[in-house]
Design a protein around this motif. Sequence first.
Motif, PDB file in Angstrom:
ATOM      1  N   GLN A  10      -2.967   7.672  -2.288  1.00  0.00           N
ATOM      2  CA  GLN A  10      -3.259   9.239  -2.230  1.00  0.00           C
ATOM      3  C   GLN A  10      -2.172   9.767  -1.572  1.00  0.00           C
ATOM      4  O   GLN A  10      -1.218   9.682  -0.960  1.00  0.00           O
ATOM      5  CB  GLN A  10      -4.493   9.080  -1.037  1.00  0.00           C
ATOM      6  CG  GLN A  10      -5.757   8.297  -1.308  1.00  0.00           C
ATOM      7  CD  GLN A  10      -6.248   8.789  -2.459  1.00  0.00           C
ATOM      8  OE1 GLN A  10      -6.628   9.959  -2.729  1.00  0.00           O
ATOM      9  NE2 GLN A  10      -6.532   7.989  -3.468  1.00  0.00           N
ATOM     10  N   ALA A  11      -2.403  11.334  -1.679  1.00  0.00           N
ATOM     11  CA  ALA A  11      -1.409  12.341  -1.240  1.00  0.00           C
ATOM     12  C   ALA A  11      -2.265  13.040  -0.148  1.00  0.00           C
ATOM     13  O   ALA A  11      -3.124  13.595  -0.368  1.00  0.00           O
ATOM     14  CB  ALA A  11      -1.000  13.188  -2.057  1.00  0.00           C
ATOM     15  N   ILE A  12      -1.860  12.852   1.142  1.00  0.00           N
ATOM     16  CA  ILE A  12      -2.466  13.139   2.272  1.00  0.00           C
ATOM     17  C   ILE A  12      -1.941  14.350   3.030  1.00  0.00           C
ATOM     18  O   ILE A  12      -0.752  14.256   3.690  1.00  0.00           O
ATOM     19  CB  ILE A  12      -3.013  12.008   3.341  1.00  0.00           C
ATOM     20  CG1 ILE A  12      -3.736  10.875   2.479  1.00  0.00           C
ATOM     21  CG2 ILE A  12      -3.812  12.503   4.292  1.00  0.00           C
ATOM     22  CD1 ILE A  12      -3.799   9.587   3.340  1.00  0.00           C
TER      23      ILE A  12
ATOM     24  N   ASN B  91       0.799  -1.198   0.039  1.00  0.00           N
ATOM     25  CA  ASN B  91       0.022   0.191   0.048  1.00  0.00           C
ATOM     26  C   ASN B  91       0.891   1.242   0.036  1.00  0.00           C
ATOM     27  O   ASN B  91       1.923   1.025   0.771  1.00  0.00           O
ATOM     28  CB  ASN B  91      -0.862   0.074   1.162  1.00  0.00           C
ATOM     29  CG  ASN B  91      -1.822   1.213   1.236  1.00  0.00           C
ATOM     30  OD1 ASN B  91      -2.016   1.842   0.199  1.00  0.00           O
ATOM     31  ND2 ASN B  91      -2.521   1.432   2.423  1.00  0.00           N
TER      32      ASN B  91
ATOM     33  N   ASN C  18       0.738   5.396   0.139  1.00  0.00           N
ATOM     34  CA  ASN C  18       0.219   6.827   0.137  1.00  0.00           C
ATOM     35  C   ASN C  18       1.357   7.656   0.249  1.00  0.00           C
ATOM     36  O   ASN C  18       2.509   7.363   0.863  1.00  0.00           O
ATOM     37  CB  ASN C  18      -0.761   6.830   1.254  1.00  0.00           C
ATOM     38  CG  ASN C  18      -2.060   5.871   0.826  1.00  0.00           C
ATOM     39  OD1 ASN C  18      -2.566   6.202  -0.123  1.00  0.00           O
ATOM     40  ND2 ASN C  18      -1.969   4.821   1.472  1.00  0.00           N
TER      41      ASN C  18
ATOM     42  N   ILE D 235      -7.704   3.283   1.268  1.00  0.00           N
ATOM     43  CA  ILE D 235      -6.993   4.351   1.320  1.00  0.00           C
ATOM     44  C   ILE D 235      -5.819   3.824   0.424  1.00  0.00           C
ATOM     45  O   ILE D 235      -4.805   3.291   1.010  1.00  0.00           O
ATOM     46  CB  ILE D 235      -6.627   5.162   2.389  1.00  0.00           C
ATOM     47  CG1 ILE D 235      -8.114   5.370   3.073  1.00  0.00           C
ATOM     48  CG2 ILE D 235      -6.088   6.288   2.210  1.00  0.00           C
ATOM     49  CD1 ILE D 235      -7.875   6.101   4.462  1.00  0.00           C
ATOM     50  N   ARG D 236      -5.777   3.969  -0.786  1.00  0.00           N
ATOM     51  CA  ARG D 236      -4.619   3.679  -1.767  1.00  0.00           C
ATOM     52  C   ARG D 236      -4.158   4.782  -2.604  1.00  0.00           C
ATOM     53  O   ARG D 236      -5.178   5.415  -3.427  1.00  0.00           O
ATOM     54  CB  ARG D 236      -4.948   2.518  -2.648  1.00  0.00           C
ATOM     55  CG  ARG D 236      -5.462   1.298  -1.868  1.00  0.00           C
ATOM     56  CD  ARG D 236      -4.589   0.757  -1.022  1.00  0.00           C
ATOM     57  NE  ARG D 236      -5.174  -0.488  -0.205  1.00  0.00           N
ATOM     58  CZ  ARG D 236      -4.394  -1.333   0.413  1.00  0.00           C
ATOM     59  NH1 ARG D 236      -3.186  -1.034   0.747  1.00  0.00           N
ATOM     60  NH2 ARG D 236      -5.057  -2.369   0.871  1.00  0.00           N
TER      61      ARG D 236
END
Length: 93
Positions: free
Chosen positions: A65-67, A6, A8, A62-63
């Motif tokens: 993603q830029a958080i 995963n 992110n 949640i894969r």
Amino acid sequence: GRSGINVNAILPGLVLSPNAALQFPPTLAAAVARHQTTDRLTVPSDVANLVVFLASDEAIAIRGQAICIDSGLSAQGSASPTLADAIAVMMRT
């Protein structure tokens, strides 16, 4: 993902670490906090908690993603403090 990987990206804004706090006057921290959606600056444990969550099974969906984690500062857009705001605060201290 299917391979058990995963990925992110975590995009921290200003993080008030102990070293940063030494260089960041409380009046300036208060000025920045006034422009956020929370009443305090992001601290290292906030970022660590996000990392733990993203590594958990609860974040399975949640894969890729830029958080952003910045206590809402980037959500404020033009309401964010400007350099002039910062200089004004610094001149009063």
